[in-house]
Design an enzyme around this catalytic site. Structure first.
Site, PDB file in Angstrom:
ATOM      1  N   GLY A  34       2.888  -9.379   3.190  1.00  0.00           N
ATOM      2  CA  GLY A  34       3.981  -9.998   3.934  1.00  0.00           C
ATOM      3  C   GLY A  34       4.494  -9.057   4.984  1.00  0.00           C
ATOM      4  O   GLY A  34       3.922  -7.976   5.220  1.00  0.00           O
ATOM      5  N   GLY A  35       5.594  -9.445   5.621  1.00  0.00           N
ATOM      6  CA  GLY A  35       6.134  -8.648   6.712  1.00  0.00           C
ATOM      7  C   GLY A  35       6.622  -7.287   6.264  1.00  0.00           C
ATOM      8  O   GLY A  35       6.745  -6.375   7.083  1.00  0.00           O
ATOM      9  N   VAL A  49       1.021  -6.071  -1.413  1.00  0.00           N
ATOM     10  CA  VAL A  49       1.298  -6.036  -2.843  1.00  0.00           C
ATOM     11  C   VAL A  49      -0.024  -6.002  -3.611  1.00  0.00           C
ATOM     12  O   VAL A  49      -0.955  -6.751  -3.293  1.00  0.00           O
ATOM     13  CB  VAL A  49       2.133  -7.255  -3.286  1.00  0.00           C
ATOM     14  CG1 VAL A  49       2.508  -7.134  -4.764  1.00  0.00           C
ATOM     15  CG2 VAL A  49       3.397  -7.369  -2.451  1.00  0.00           C
ATOM     16  N   LYS A  94       4.254  -2.592  -4.354  1.00  0.00           N
ATOM     17  CA  LYS A  94       4.438  -2.994  -2.965  1.00  0.00           C
ATOM     18  C   LYS A  94       4.350  -1.743  -2.104  1.00  0.00           C
ATOM     19  O   LYS A  94       5.091  -0.778  -2.316  1.00  0.00           O
ATOM     20  CB  LYS A  94       5.780  -3.688  -2.771  1.00  0.00           C
ATOM     21  CG  LYS A  94       6.005  -4.213  -1.362  1.00  0.00           C
ATOM     22  CD  LYS A  94       7.382  -4.855  -1.255  1.00  0.00           C
ATOM     23  CE  LYS A  94       7.317  -6.146  -0.494  1.00  0.00           C
ATOM     24  NZ  LYS A  94       8.623  -6.782  -0.361  1.00  0.00           N
ATOM     25  N   ASP A 138      18.032 -13.265   2.337  1.00  0.00           N
ATOM     26  CA  ASP A 138      16.756 -13.896   2.723  1.00  0.00           C
ATOM     27  C   ASP A 138      16.204 -14.710   1.558  1.00  0.00           C
ATOM     28  O   ASP A 138      15.012 -14.680   1.269  1.00  0.00           O
ATOM     29  CB  ASP A 138      15.742 -12.846   3.166  1.00  0.00           C
ATOM     30  CG  ASP A 138      14.529 -13.469   3.868  1.00  0.00           C
ATOM     31  OD1 ASP A 138      14.683 -14.569   4.457  1.00  0.00           O
ATOM     32  OD2 ASP A 138      13.437 -12.876   3.829  1.00  0.00           O
TER      33      ASP A 138
END
Length: 856
Positions: A21-22, A26, A41, A134
């Site tokens: 992801g941004g 992971v 991560k 978020d």
């Protein structure tokens, strides 16, 4: 960097990639030291050169690391290898909420289960001073055993202080710069979209969008472009959940709507409140497999039981935990103190703790104060007819209400007076038009509730305003230390739904968890809790206890309605068991005397057709259901037809539409067709609706409403697509059917409580000659020359025709049910244009007073 299987990252062995992801990649990995698999991560080394990205990554680790909650992903470790920072968390097996939603809407029962878990996880984070910022379906994980885990606190905002003033154990991260938008489009709150600071209520907005999407299978706010989505978030309401899922409970829809308020101040106060409401709803929505009853210890004989009242007591002293075996706890004892037929409005312990004083209206007589003792079933008159009791100080001085014509809960006022419990001297007047009062612990001052300039105001001491509202306030009680006042906050006048609130002496108000459909009765307990009686749905109030911090528990539930009156210093309680009914009576075609047109338990007449043959009414009690119900029936006694959810109904001039409001805590106007057709819901337009009525052309509405933080005023609402237009300044209110037959004037009450005619084309209002501040408008005569007026606190209700040109009053009718026992009020009558037929509602409450011992 991309890591391959077998690569070592610090002490961890990479097994396989899980996703990216941004904020990083992971991996599944193994911790050889503990022999367990974990998730790692990793922030790429190139990203670590970005100070902002690195700060946010470290912030995620700190934020999640201090949290220890089953619904938040556990953080095990943090480190760095070859310039690449990483964070180690528990390894989850299952799917994200996004993957679950992609398969279709989640069944309501399961969605509530997930939502409760999410809300509890958020509550734990918020209590640590952490805001997620978020929250979205991708950041929520469903494990194979049905547990929800909140992921990714990379955008979390750390606050230096908790809401309760206690210091957090974390350092404060740098806040977002003004104008910088953080979050995910479609799930951001309006304040985030505008680039403003986000707080825990922003998380609750995102939570609402997710719950909406789980229930409907569709995003709450969507558009063809980012600009369209932003516009939807800022200006539009998502479609009703009932349009996408007919199995949605109305209470669940209200919870979602409450989360999605555009104004953060109008959302839930906390995630704990949301979780509590959802858990309560799950008990309503799904049948219980077991009946939870507190059992008495073997060999102990129960104290004298509640006569004629089957008692089911729950939640005693925390004896019950879901899925666990309960301890044996003795149920409380109920000792009946009164046996006559009528209504009890107030009851208080005298300072000796044994003498009880209460105000009641027996067998239809005026209200009067009586004295009783716990050991005796007899009561004697105090000797002060026409008086009611509001409070008793520790020194033995009573706060009385004199001249109160009714003893119902809604905005009924009288003259505040004081007098000793021993009697002797006459009462001494203190202040006029007081609705509620309570003594300070030292007996030196009083907290009062009264109307000032059209707003309901709480003052303590008298003259010092602590809180005011466009709604109404009830049951104020000063804390044992004298530093707080607890009260019931009702957002809509004429409706006893609302919340429990606490205000300190500086005017800082806090709302405690729970939004209730009916809430009456409040007192402080010896241990400093606030005890109150309320019902989340329907009318059967239960006894709750809440701490100042908001921990809420159920104390007692019975088969019927409870109203708390007082708690003694040793924990004994005065409560009434009430039987409430609202009945519709009327003189209609084919009848020479008034006919009973009631349907269920709380029938409120809304309108009558010009020929008197059709009645529109609402059911707002237990029978009406969680969202109330609107019905229509013929006045010849034919069965009623349910039109839909809602309350306070008005018939359109052509008889084709029924105007009503849905969602009692956040009223929204709806138009139901009386024949074939679809319901039409009107956007709230940022207004809290209080009253509404048709214009004679059937194309416009006259609405009393207020914006957040402002007083009520009158709006004209064009149903052909126009937005509500403010007609009056703040402080003006309408009455029932206030628009003149020609549509040129609206009968209003001004800030000074006087009656005026307000021109609908604009201009200055004109005083109505002959009208007094005590007069309430019931409607217009058919020729437009007179108004039906009456005094709303007067029983029997005397209805007059008031000539608007001369000010001359002529008695039209005197209304009172033939059986007057327990009648506490008469709602405004509704007459046909020629005055030949009419209907009205009467409220009847029959009370029995009980002394309750053993509550914990």
């Amino acid at each position: 960097m991309t890591l391959s299987a077998g690569t070592r990252l610090g002490p961890y062995e990479i097994l396989s990639p899980l996703g990216a992801g941004g904020m990083g990649e992971v991996y599944r990995a193994k911790d050889p030291r503990l022999g367990r698999e974990v998730a790692i991560k990793v922030l790429p080394a190139s990203f670590s050169q970005d100070a902002d990205r690195l700060r946010r990554f470290e912030q995620e680790a700190r934020a999640a690391g201090v949290l220890n909650h089953p619904n938040i992903t556990a953080v095990y470790d943090i480190g760095s290898a070859d310039g690449a920072p990483y964070i180690v968390t528990e390894l989850l097996e299952g799917e994200t909420v996004r993957q679950r939603i992609s398969a279709g809407a989640v069944p309501p029962r399961k969605a509530i289960d997930y939502a409760v878990q999410i809300a509890k996880g958020l509550a734990a984070a918020h209590e640590k001073g952490i805001v997620h910022r978020d929250l979205k379906p991708e950041n929520l994980f469903l494990t194979k055993d049905g547990r929800v885990k909140i992921l990714d606190f990379g955008l979390a905002k750390l606050k230096s202080e908790r809401d309760d003033g206690g210091q957090t154990d974390m350092q404060t991260a740098t806040g977002t710069q003004p104008g910088v938008v953080l979050g995910t489009m479609g799930y951001m709150a309006p304040e985030q979209v505008r680039g403003r600071d986000a707080d825990k209520r922003s998380d609750l907005f995102a939570f609402g969008t997710i719950l909406y999407e789980m229930l409907s299978g569709q995003k709450a706010f969507r558009g063809d472009s980012a600009a369209d989505t932003i516009t939807a978030i800022l200006t539009k309401e998502p479609p009703d959940l009932s349009q996408t899922n007919r199995d949605i409970h109305p209470g669940l829809d209200r919870i979602v709507r409450h989360c999605l308020e555009k104004n953060p101040e109008e959302r839930f106060e906390s995630a704990r409140d949301v979780a509590f409401d959802l858990e309560a709803l799950s008990g309503v929505s799904t049948p219980r497999s077991e009946v939870e009853i507190a059992a008495a210890p073997r060999g102990r004989r129960l104290l004298p039981a509640l006569s004629g009242l089957a008692v089911l007591v729950l939640g005693m002293g925390g004896a019950y935990l879901a899925g666990k075996k309960a301890e044996h706890v003795a149920p409380p004892s109920f000792r009946q103190l009164t046996f006559r037929r009528g209504t009890i409005a107030f009851a208080r312990f005298a300072p000796d703790g044994q003498t009880i004083l209460y105000g009641s209206a027996w067998e239809g007589r005026p209200v009067e104060i009586f004295v009783s003792r716990a050991e005796s079933p007899e009561s004697r008159p105090f000797g002060l007819p026409g008086a009611d009791i509001l409070g008793i100080s520790r020194s033995g001085e009573m706060a009385l209400s004199l001249g109160r014509h009714t003893i119902g809960p809604f905005e009924s006022s009288g003259t505040l007076a004081r007098m000793g419990v021993a009697g002797g001297s006459a009462p001494r007047d203190v202040l006029e038009d007081v609705e509620w009062a309570d003594w300070s612990p030292d007996g030196a001052s009083l907290a009062v509730v009264r109307d000032v300039n059209g707003r309901n105001r709480l003052e303590f001491p008298i003259g010092k305003m602590l809180y005011e509202t466009a709604g109404w306030i009830s049951h104020p009680r000063v804390s044992p230390k004298g530093d707080l006042v607890a009260f019931l906050d009702h957002p809509v006048r004429g409706d006893d739904g609302g919340t429990v609130a606490v205000v300190d002496l500086s005017g800082k108000k806090r709302t405690l968890p729970g939004v209730f459909e009916t809430i009456q009765g409040l007192s402080w307990s010896p241990r400093g809790e606030i005890w109150f009686t309320a019902a989340r749905y329907g009318s059967n109030r239960e006894l709750y206890a809440s701490t100042i911090s908001g921990d809420l528990r159920l104390l007692a539930r019975v088969t019927g309605i409870l109203t708390l009156h007082d708690v003694a210093r040793d924990g004994r309680v005065l409560m009434t068991h009430d039987t409430n009914r609202q009945e519709i009576l009327g003189l209609v075609p084919g009848s020479e005397k008034e006919r009973d047109l009631s349907w269920l338990d709380w029938s409120l007449a809304g309108d009558i057709s010009p020929d008197g043959k059709t009645l529109l009414f609402s059911e707002t009690g237990e029978g009406g259901g969680p969202g109330y119900s609107v019905y229509m029936r013929k006045t010849d006694g034919s069965p009623a037809v349910r039109l839909g959810e809602g309350g306070i109904a008005r018939l359109s001039p052509d008889g084709k539409w029924a105007l009503a409001s849905v969602k009692p805590s956040e009223p929204q106007i709806v138009l139901y067709p009386t024949g074939a057709g679809e319901a039409r819901f009107l956007s709230r337009e940022g207004l809290r609706i209080q009253r509404y009525s048709w214009f004679p052309d059937g194309k416009r509405l006259a609405v009393t409403a207020n914006e957040t933080g402002h007083g009520a005023r009158i709006y004209i609402w064009d149903l052909e697509g126009g937005k509500p237009r403010a007609l009056t300044p703040e402080g003006y209110r309408t009455y029932q059917k206030p628009v003149s037959p020609d549509g040129k004037f609206i009968a209003v009450s001004g800030p000074d409580q006087k009656l005026y005619l307000y021109p609908t084309a604009g201009g200055e209002p004109s005083p109505i000659p002959g009208a007094t501040p005590e007069d309430t408008v019931s409607g217009w005569s058919g020729d437009g020359h007179a108004l039906y007026v009456y005094r709303r606190r007067e029983l029997p209700a005397k209805i007059y025709l008031l000539d608007i040109a001369t000010g001359r009053k002529q008695l039209w009718r005197e209304l009172m049910p033939s059986d007057s026992a327990g009648v506490t009020g008469i709602a405004p009558p509704i007459a046909t244009p020629d005055g030949g037929f009419y209907v009205y509602s009467s409220l009847r409450t029959l009370s029995d007073l009980y002394l309750v011992e053993g509550l914990k």
